[in-house]
Scaffold this motif. Structure first.
Motif, PDB file in Angstrom:
ATOM      1  N   VAL A  51       7.628 -14.339   3.412  1.00  0.00           N
ATOM      2  CA  VAL A  51       6.427 -14.229   2.573  1.00  0.00           C
ATOM      3  C   VAL A  51       6.748 -13.413   1.314  1.00  0.00           C
ATOM      4  O   VAL A  51       6.344 -13.788   0.207  1.00  0.00           O
ATOM      5  CB  VAL A  51       5.255 -13.598   3.344  1.00  0.00           C
ATOM      6  CG1 VAL A  51       4.077 -13.301   2.420  1.00  0.00           C
ATOM      7  CG2 VAL A  51       4.822 -14.501   4.487  1.00  0.00           C
ATOM      8  N   PHE A  66       1.591 -13.030  -4.847  1.00  0.00           N
ATOM      9  CA  PHE A  66       1.264 -13.629  -3.558  1.00  0.00           C
ATOM     10  C   PHE A  66       0.452 -14.900  -3.780  1.00  0.00           C
ATOM     11  O   PHE A  66      -0.441 -14.941  -4.619  1.00  0.00           O
ATOM     12  CB  PHE A  66       0.457 -12.656  -2.689  1.00  0.00           C
ATOM     13  CG  PHE A  66       0.037 -13.275  -1.387  1.00  0.00           C
ATOM     14  CD1 PHE A  66       0.926 -13.362  -0.333  1.00  0.00           C
ATOM     15  CD2 PHE A  66      -1.225 -13.818  -1.244  1.00  0.00           C
ATOM     16  CE1 PHE A  66       0.559 -13.957   0.865  1.00  0.00           C
ATOM     17  CE2 PHE A  66      -1.615 -14.415  -0.048  1.00  0.00           C
ATOM     18  CZ  PHE A  66      -0.714 -14.488   1.003  1.00  0.00           C
ATOM     19  N   TYR A  84       7.757 -23.028   4.962  1.00  0.00           N
ATOM     20  CA  TYR A  84       6.396 -22.594   4.643  1.00  0.00           C
ATOM     21  C   TYR A  84       5.690 -23.659   3.828  1.00  0.00           C
ATOM     22  O   TYR A  84       6.300 -24.265   2.932  1.00  0.00           O
ATOM     23  CB  TYR A  84       6.417 -21.298   3.825  1.00  0.00           C
ATOM     24  CG  TYR A  84       6.347 -20.060   4.669  1.00  0.00           C
ATOM     25  CD1 TYR A  84       5.184 -19.301   4.702  1.00  0.00           C
ATOM     26  CD2 TYR A  84       7.419 -19.665   5.449  1.00  0.00           C
ATOM     27  CE1 TYR A  84       5.111 -18.161   5.478  1.00  0.00           C
ATOM     28  CE2 TYR A  84       7.351 -18.542   6.223  1.00  0.00           C
ATOM     29  CZ  TYR A  84       6.195 -17.789   6.245  1.00  0.00           C
ATOM     30  OH  TYR A  84       6.114 -16.673   7.013  1.00  0.00           O
ATOM     31  N   SER A 118       6.682 -14.852  -2.465  1.00  0.00           N
ATOM     32  CA  SER A 118       5.825 -14.145  -3.430  1.00  0.00           C
ATOM     33  C   SER A 118       6.625 -13.701  -4.653  1.00  0.00           C
ATOM     34  O   SER A 118       6.159 -13.821  -5.785  1.00  0.00           O
ATOM     35  CB  SER A 118       5.156 -12.941  -2.771  1.00  0.00           C
ATOM     36  OG  SER A 118       4.297 -13.359  -1.734  1.00  0.00           O
ATOM     37  N   THR A 171       1.446 -20.671   4.667  1.00  0.00           N
ATOM     38  CA  THR A 171       1.448 -20.611   6.128  1.00  0.00           C
ATOM     39  C   THR A 171       2.781 -21.102   6.665  1.00  0.00           C
ATOM     40  O   THR A 171       3.435 -21.952   6.051  1.00  0.00           O
ATOM     41  CB  THR A 171       0.281 -21.429   6.721  1.00  0.00           C
ATOM     42  OG1 THR A 171       0.194 -21.180   8.121  1.00  0.00           O
ATOM     43  CG2 THR A 171       0.454 -22.920   6.475  1.00  0.00           C
ATOM     44  N   THR A 172       3.183 -20.558   7.799  1.00  0.00           N
ATOM     45  CA  THR A 172       4.423 -20.973   8.438  1.00  0.00           C
ATOM     46  C   THR A 172       4.239 -22.365   9.028  1.00  0.00           C
ATOM     47  O   THR A 172       3.292 -22.615   9.765  1.00  0.00           O
ATOM     48  CB  THR A 172       4.809 -19.997   9.565  1.00  0.00           C
ATOM     49  OG1 THR A 172       4.788 -18.662   9.060  1.00  0.00           O
ATOM     50  CG2 THR A 172       6.176 -20.313  10.137  1.00  0.00           C
ATOM     51  N   ASP A 179       9.697 -13.422   9.466  1.00  0.00           N
ATOM     52  CA  ASP A 179       8.560 -14.141   8.902  1.00  0.00           C
ATOM     53  C   ASP A 179       8.001 -13.386   7.691  1.00  0.00           C
ATOM     54  O   ASP A 179       7.730 -13.971   6.641  1.00  0.00           O
ATOM     55  CB  ASP A 179       7.495 -14.303   9.985  1.00  0.00           C
ATOM     56  CG  ASP A 179       6.634 -15.533   9.810  1.00  0.00           C
ATOM     57  OD1 ASP A 179       7.182 -16.616   9.579  1.00  0.00           O
ATOM     58  OD2 ASP A 179       5.402 -15.386   9.906  1.00  0.00           O
ATOM     59  N   THR A 180       7.869 -12.079   7.834  1.00  0.00           N
ATOM     60  CA  THR A 180       7.363 -11.230   6.758  1.00  0.00           C
ATOM     61  C   THR A 180       8.283 -11.283   5.545  1.00  0.00           C
ATOM     62  O   THR A 180       7.821 -11.369   4.406  1.00  0.00           O
ATOM     63  CB  THR A 180       7.209  -9.782   7.263  1.00  0.00           C
ATOM     64  OG1 THR A 180       6.304  -9.778   8.369  1.00  0.00           O
ATOM     65  CG2 THR A 180       6.700  -8.862   6.181  1.00  0.00           C
TER      66      THR A 180
END
Length: 137
Positions: free
Chosen positions: A66, A76, A133, A70, A80-81, A62-63
């Motif tokens: 992101v 950034f 996402y 980004s 949201t997932t 998940d990280t």
């Protein structure tokens, strides 16, 4: 302009919950379509038998999404997932796990990614994840 690993690490250190940072993810290479991260092996993250826990692997996947989004946006953005699916193939034991998050579609409101998690010791795929996402800003 391509995001540097230091800029991506700054997103990690300022934009994620402390428990995610406790996992120890490190950005190795972000670019416009993917991000390479590393999840270090740790006895704190291992379950009985010495394998990294699935929860740690899923949080790292998940990280990595992101960071990939980004990098694609060059900064950034709130997101949201929406959906996440993980398939575990073999245990990652005793060595770090490289993650390769590849953005398969970058839209104005949604982004899709596939993530490969590999056991560095064996070179074998440990898990594969896919994420969707919603981009909020």
């Amino acid at each position: 302009m391509t995001m540097t690993p230091d800029e991506a690490d700054n997103i990690l250190s300022t934009g994620f919950a402390p428990w995610v940072l406790d996992l120890g993810p490190a950005v190795e290479e972000p670019d416009e379509r993917r991000a390479l991260l590393r999840l270090p092996w740790s006895t704190r993250l291992a379950r009985k038998g010495g394998a990294l826990s699935g929860q740690a692997l899923m949080a790292a996947a998940d990280t990595s999404t992101v960071i990939a989004v980004s990098a694609a946006r060059d900064a950034f953005v709130p997101m949201t997932t929406v959906q996440k699916s993980t398939t575990f193939q073999r245990a990652a034991t005793g060595s770090h796990v490289p993650l390769a998050a590849v953005l398969t579609k970058i839209g104005r409101r949604t982004t899709f990614a596939d993530i490969a998690l590999t056991d560095a010791g064996s070179g074998e795929l440990s898990a594969r994840a896919s994420t969707v996402y919603a981009l909020l800003g």
